[in-house]
Design an enzyme around this catalytic site. Structure first.
Site, PDB file in Angstrom:
ATOM      1  N   LYS A 153      47.025  46.477  42.602  1.00  0.00           N
ATOM      2  CA  LYS A 153      47.133  45.140  42.052  1.00  0.00           C
ATOM      3  C   LYS A 153      48.605  44.709  42.058  1.00  0.00           C
ATOM      4  O   LYS A 153      49.483  45.450  41.612  1.00  0.00           O
ATOM      5  CB  LYS A 153      46.578  45.122  40.624  1.00  0.00           C
ATOM      6  CG  LYS A 153      46.149  43.764  40.125  1.00  0.00           C
ATOM      7  CD  LYS A 153      45.327  43.864  38.843  1.00  0.00           C
ATOM      8  CE  LYS A 153      44.810  42.508  38.415  1.00  0.00           C
ATOM      9  NZ  LYS A 153      43.989  42.575  37.179  1.00  0.00           N
ATOM     10  N   GLU A 157      30.477  42.614  26.933  1.00  0.00           N
ATOM     11  CA  GLU A 157      30.440  41.847  25.687  1.00  0.00           C
ATOM     12  C   GLU A 157      29.171  42.091  24.877  1.00  0.00           C
ATOM     13  O   GLU A 157      29.217  42.161  23.651  1.00  0.00           O
ATOM     14  CB  GLU A 157      30.587  40.353  25.993  1.00  0.00           C
ATOM     15  CG  GLU A 157      31.960  39.954  26.504  1.00  0.00           C
ATOM     16  CD  GLU A 157      32.141  40.156  27.990  1.00  0.00           C
ATOM     17  OE1 GLU A 157      33.238  39.880  28.502  1.00  0.00           O
ATOM     18  OE2 GLU A 157      31.160  40.611  28.660  1.00  0.00           O
ATOM     19  N   ARG A 177      27.932  35.857  26.618  1.00  0.00           N
ATOM     20  CA  ARG A 177      27.209  36.959  27.241  1.00  0.00           C
ATOM     21  C   ARG A 177      26.621  37.914  26.204  1.00  0.00           C
ATOM     22  O   ARG A 177      25.851  38.808  26.549  1.00  0.00           O
ATOM     23  CB  ARG A 177      28.145  37.708  28.189  1.00  0.00           C
ATOM     24  CG  ARG A 177      28.929  36.791  29.099  1.00  0.00           C
ATOM     25  CD  ARG A 177      29.748  37.534  30.115  1.00  0.00           C
ATOM     26  NE  ARG A 177      28.926  37.884  31.270  1.00  0.00           N
ATOM     27  CZ  ARG A 177      29.349  38.613  32.282  1.00  0.00           C
ATOM     28  NH1 ARG A 177      30.569  39.090  32.281  1.00  0.00           N
ATOM     29  NH2 ARG A 177      28.552  38.878  33.296  1.00  0.00           N
TER      30      ARG A 177
END
Length: 633
Positions: free
Chosen positions: A280, A365, A393
């Site tokens: 990343k 979640e 969610r």
């Protein structure tokens, strides 16, 4: 420049192989330059440049379908499909989205924005392709962080029954937004570091393929059977045991290796997972060193990586962080939860100080909500810090596992209201509606930073059920500090009490409401200003009292109209037959695209000027009606 020769999809297939590394470098330079001006998702996009190039070399768009999980890493895909010019207006109102959009390009197969959805969507495409007798490849790209989400595992389980090709690319950069956690992260670590396995596998494959008259057949057979080479050397072989062919790990920054791996994946008759290792932020040192900060960045100085705009005041997230840190020392039962958003939700300092009382559950979640319910049932005081649009969610779990049992869980709902540049998938504009409809749920929203701090302390001390505190992204309003009465359950705050018109604001819309009141006063009108504080329970006593000496009640909230605070006030007024006019000023019942918050408020008529105009128009109409009635008499 090689990049200038990319004008539309599939143009990359005309680029010479020896020019591909140059193209990758030019794309990185382009991304850093553009995002340094507009802001956006940088680190994730820098990490997938070669991967995206390889995909566009091996597949043909728009016939083949590429589905990007979350979608924030799709910038190179946009460049390679002819949208380079759109980066000047990236994430601006009316400009190009920072996520894949089907209405933006025929090469964007599926709209994404939230995590762990790509395999499910890809599987749907595969089944549709097969039923319709069509012929194309489906490629779902999912990060190792997104693979911590339960929905991804459900889709993998379902996909294992396939008998036709479905390519799943696992983009493994050891990050979601913050550092990855959990068993899947550890499992992938084992694969990443299995150098002995990888080297032996390559050597054996090379030797077997050299066998005359049948080497390739032997290799294909080994790949399909449970007795394959990798089964002998990689512990567990999680994916293979599910019936999904595993290829890799592959260097995600080596285009030649990636292309070869994709050609192998295309041969598999069934689901195949290609494990790609990426870094990343690759190619831009500040993003490599601080990938979390450059996940979603504001405009920055390319030379230093520092933001161009210095933060002068605390954000609401900063206030939350400070109060949680303070309360951690006072309340030994206080625990904090996040779903892979430790930095974004402001829990990093709490984590450093109270390691045993901090939990990062990964991008999960729904699990986080039920986990919090279990913590509460076990005698602890859990605070789940989560972005508004992500809490959606866990809706079923809020109802079934928390509210039904009336457990004292605190939901710190960050990014409530318009968030701006991330667009439809991230606007927190439904939370007041879906939270306030739930029995036993208390919903609060602060007018400024001081009240927010008081609300956090109040919620932590509240033991009679779950509490949600909804607050916005950005700088915390610090006005009206002198108006700070103690929080009283279910009670609003009368900041100014007059007659005729009453403005009732919800949360951070107080600042706008106060300015509207000043303009009404300048116009010679009387106006009360009420800070709702509680969306649920509704302060019915206050509403009834306001109806006695006001002719117009104006509710102001940054939430959709359906199910919001204004509708609750209107329902109460109708039920009690109150003799008062109600004007609900809300967001429209619609999805709201990307753009700056100020621009979006003007577009949906929730800015100071638009609200003032609405109030004056309605009030003038009421005055006219009164005059007409008097004339009739």
């Amino acid at each position: 420049m090689v990049l200038e020769r990319i004008q539309k999809e599939n143009d990359i297939q005309n680029i010479a192989k020896d020019e591909l590394p140059v193209l990758a470098q030019e794309i990185r330079e382009f991304l850093v330059e553009k995002i340094s001006r507009t802001g956006g998702h940088l680190a994730s996009n820098l990490g997938v440049v070669e991967l995206t190039i390889a995909m566009h070399l091996c597949f043909h768009l728009p016939e083949d379908k590429m589905i990007w999980d979350v979608g924030h890493q799709s910038y190179t895909h946009k460049i390679l499909t002819g949208r380079r010019e759109g980066f000047d207006e990236l994430r601006k109102y009316g400009g190009m989205s920072g996520f894949p959009k089907r209405n933006e390009s025929k090469c964007d197969a599926f709209n994404t924005g939230h995590s762990s959805t790509s395999i499910s969507a890809g599987l749907g495409y595969v089944e549709a392709r097969d039923i319709r007798g069509e012929d194309y490849y489906v490629i779902s790209v999912i990060g190792d962080g997104a693979l911590t989400g339960g929905m991804a595992f459900e889709a993998l389980n379902n996909a294992s029954n396939l008998k036709t090709n479905f390519i799943i690319v696992l983009n493994d950069n050891q990050m979601s937004i913050s550092q990855n956690v959990g068993g899947m992260s550890w499992y992938l670590d084992e694969i990443r570091t299995a150098d002995a396995y990888t080297n032996l596998k390559k050597s054996l494959e090379k030797a077997i393929r050299k066998i005359p008259s049948g080497g390739d057949q032997i290799m294909n057979h080994l790949r399909k059977t449970k007795s394959s080479i990798k089964q002998l050397f990689v512990p567990g072989m999680f994916f293979e045991d599910m019936g999904i062919t595993y290829l890799g790990p592959v260097d995600g920054h080596n285009i030649k290796e990636l292309v070869r791996a994709f050609h192998e994946a295309k041969k598999v008759q069934g689901p195949v997972l290609l494990h790609v290792l990426t870094k990343k932020g690759k190619g831009y040192l500040p993003a490599e060193e601080e990938p979390s900060r450059f996940h979603g960045t504001e405009p920055f100085d390319i030379r230093t990586g520092k933001p161009l705009k210095k933060k002068e005041k605390d954000t609401y997230t900063d206030v939350f962080a400070k109060v949680m840190y303070e309360m951690g020392a006072k309340e030994p039962s206080l625990v904090a939860l996040t779903a892979a958003m430790e930095d974004g939700t402001g829990l990093a300092s709490f984590h450093r100080k109270y390691k045993e009382r901090f939990f990062d559950v990964g991008i999960a979640e729904g699990h986080a909500v039920t986990f919090a319910a279990g913590l509460a049932a076990g005698g602890l005081k859990p605070v789940f810090a989560v972005y508004s649009s992500f809490l959606q969610r866990g809706f079923d779990q809020i109802i079934h596992d928390v509210a039904l049992q009336n457990l004292p869980v605190v939901f710190a709902v960050d990014r409530g209201g318009l968030v701006g540049s991330d667009g439809e998938t991230h606007q927190g504009i439904f939370d007041l509606s879906y939270l306030s409809m739930i029995p036993n749920m208390t919903v609060m929203s602060p007018k400024n930073k001081w009240e927010f701090a008081d609300m956090i302390r109040f919620a932590i001390g509240f033991t009679k059920g779950p509490v949600a505190i909804r607050y916005p992204r950005g700088t915390a309003y610090d006005g009206y500090r002198e108006f700070r009465p103690a929080i009283e359950y279910g009670k609003s705050e009368a900041v100014f009490e007059e007659e005729d018109i009453a403005l009732i604001s919800v949360g951070h819309m107080f600042e706008t409401a106060a300015k509207v009141r000043e303009k009404l006063k300048e116009a010679g009108l009387n106006a009360s200003l009420i800070n709702a504080r509680f969306v649920k329970p509704l302060d019915e006593e206050r509403i009834a009292k306001l109806a006695e000496d006001h002719r117009l009640l104006v509710t102001i909230e940054e939430n959709v109209e359906s199910g919001g605070f204004g509708e609750r006030v209107l329902e109460f007024a109708n039920r009690m037959a109150l003799d008062v006019r109600i004007l609900n000023i809300t967001l429209p019942d619609d999805y709201i695209e990307h753009g700056s918050v100020d621009m979006l408020r003007k577009e949906v008529m929730l800015d100071e000027e638009s609200i003032l105009k609405k109030v004056l128009t309605v009030y003038a109409g009421m005055q006219h009606e009164i005059a007409m009635k008097k004339g009739d008499q």
